[in-house]
Design a protein around this motif. Sequence first.
Motif, mmCIF file in Angstrom:
data_model
loop_
_atom_site.group_PDB
_atom_site.id
_atom_site.type_symbol
_atom_site.label_atom_id
_atom_site.label_comp_id
_atom_site.label_asym_id
_atom_site.label_seq_id
_atom_site.Cartn_x
_atom_site.Cartn_y
_atom_site.Cartn_z
ATOM 1 N N LYS A 24 37.660 43.159 53.688
ATOM 2 C CA LYS A 24 38.250 42.042 54.186
ATOM 3 C C LYS A 24 38.062 41.211 52.657
ATOM 4 O O LYS A 24 39.041 40.590 52.181
ATOM 5 N N GLU A 27 40.904 42.000 50.083
ATOM 6 C CA GLU A 27 42.144 41.459 50.230
ATOM 7 C C GLU A 27 42.161 39.933 49.803
ATOM 8 O O GLU A 27 43.176 39.514 49.581
ATOM 9 N N ARG A 56 42.846 51.042 48.394
ATOM 10 C CA ARG A 56 43.040 49.510 48.334
ATOM 11 C C ARG A 56 42.463 48.875 46.856
ATOM 12 O O ARG A 56 43.250 47.789 46.355
#
Length: 524
Positions: A24, A27, A56
């Motif tokens: 999270k 992001e 990511r």
Amino acid sequence: MSSVHFFPATTVPSISTAKITPFKNLESCSTMAELKQNHAQIIKLGLCSDNDAMGRVIKFCSLAKSGDLNYALKVFDLLPHPDAFIYNTMFRGYLQAQLYRNCIILYAHMLEHSVTPNKFSFPPVIRACCFDGAVEEAKQVHAHVIKLGFVQDSYCQNNLIHMYVNFDSLEEAKRVFDSLDKKDDVSWTTLISGFSRLGCVDEAFTVFESMPVKNSAAWNAVIAAHVQNNRFHDAFKLFDEMRKENVAIDNFVAASMLAACTGLGALSKVSGFTSISEVVGLPLITNWQRQLSICIVNVDVWIRPMRFTALLPGMEHYGCLVDLLGRAGLLEEAKKVINDMPMRADVGVLGALLGACRIYGNIDMAEEIGKQVIELEPNNSGRYVLLANLYAKAGRYEDVAYIRKLMNDRGVKKVAGFSMIELEGASETSSLRGRAHPEAKEIYAKVEEMLVRIKDRGYVPSIDGMLYDIREEENDNPLQYHSEKLAIAFGLLKTKRGETIRVTKNLRVCKDCHQSSKPISLDL
């Protein structure tokens, strides 16, 4: 003494639950410092070999504006089994960083490690082959597209069409196009534009005619094809047909038609387009900039209110901005615009900066840009001329000789300058040089009269406008008899005082002609 805190077992997060928090946070990262903090947490959780987690991290480092491609590569190298998603991310990162050869090499690495490409792997690799000029590698990638069953994937196939167009292999591009069961707008317009780029306007029109549904993008592509190949009257005919079909006129069609007006030297035809959109202001600037050499543009006044970052959809608009900045002497700013462009600058954009370097005598920047321009457009004599003139002005005559030899070796012929004048809404092109014109005596007398009168206003001939060792103008053509001065004189003979005279030229207007046109317009 340090204290130790014990937590109940129920509060200790499991590995799968703990993944959520750093993911999270990833992001919402905006800097590499934040990314590294989250990366450290992921490593502590034992996820340094997890493709989902590392993917990511690599995505941010490769693609974010504040990312670090080298950091992404280090993370990638530590992964034991990177998947297709991670490879695809690295492909895009290399492409974004213009490291095209690295992208192609990484694709080979992907195959060597038995990672199967998917439909998202091919577009960035194909584009890397285009930019790198890797024809043989590109054909192998095409074979993989077929082998892996993506022959009907429009995204892959459209990139292949673009690739073959880029390699001037129109037969191959047409073969890929014909193999598509469902052709979208990109397929049609890419092929039309490809034929246009090589001067095959009739073939482009044939493709256009075979379209079952012609939307505004297709109309723009075929109109642009005619404009780019100087078939301006045909472009106007197509535009009239487009209006009869009640097809919406978008900004791109308007830009093409304004370019057609410029090509015809018919500024009076522009007025019908001015209300289409704010974007049209840019081609209008281009049009007037080319036709009205007496107009002095204050760059700060024009640029700031027009918010160029939101109004630059195409290459021609960037060229206009670079030209404006360059003419104002803001060469570093113009170069920054080129460096920040989302696509690679074409020869028109680079040529605008090269011309500005000549005006302001920036030999270092001119040499850097000039070599690029010559290789991009090796048959355009004007590109060699600009660089040679700068070398001559700097006393670098060995370099001038090299440019002359390069032109001779490549069979590049010098282009004679000529001007067109619009009178009563019609454009006239005539040879005013060599006193072959039936009214040559009167024209040359008018030129002498113009120059005498403007000298009283402080005009001094600019010898910087004279070309040195290689000439764009016809041989032995004195500065005072450049074609634009002759055209203005002809216009003065044919018009009444106060009427508008519009002159266009096939080459860039020299500094002296540009400067002399201002006092001429005031005095006569």
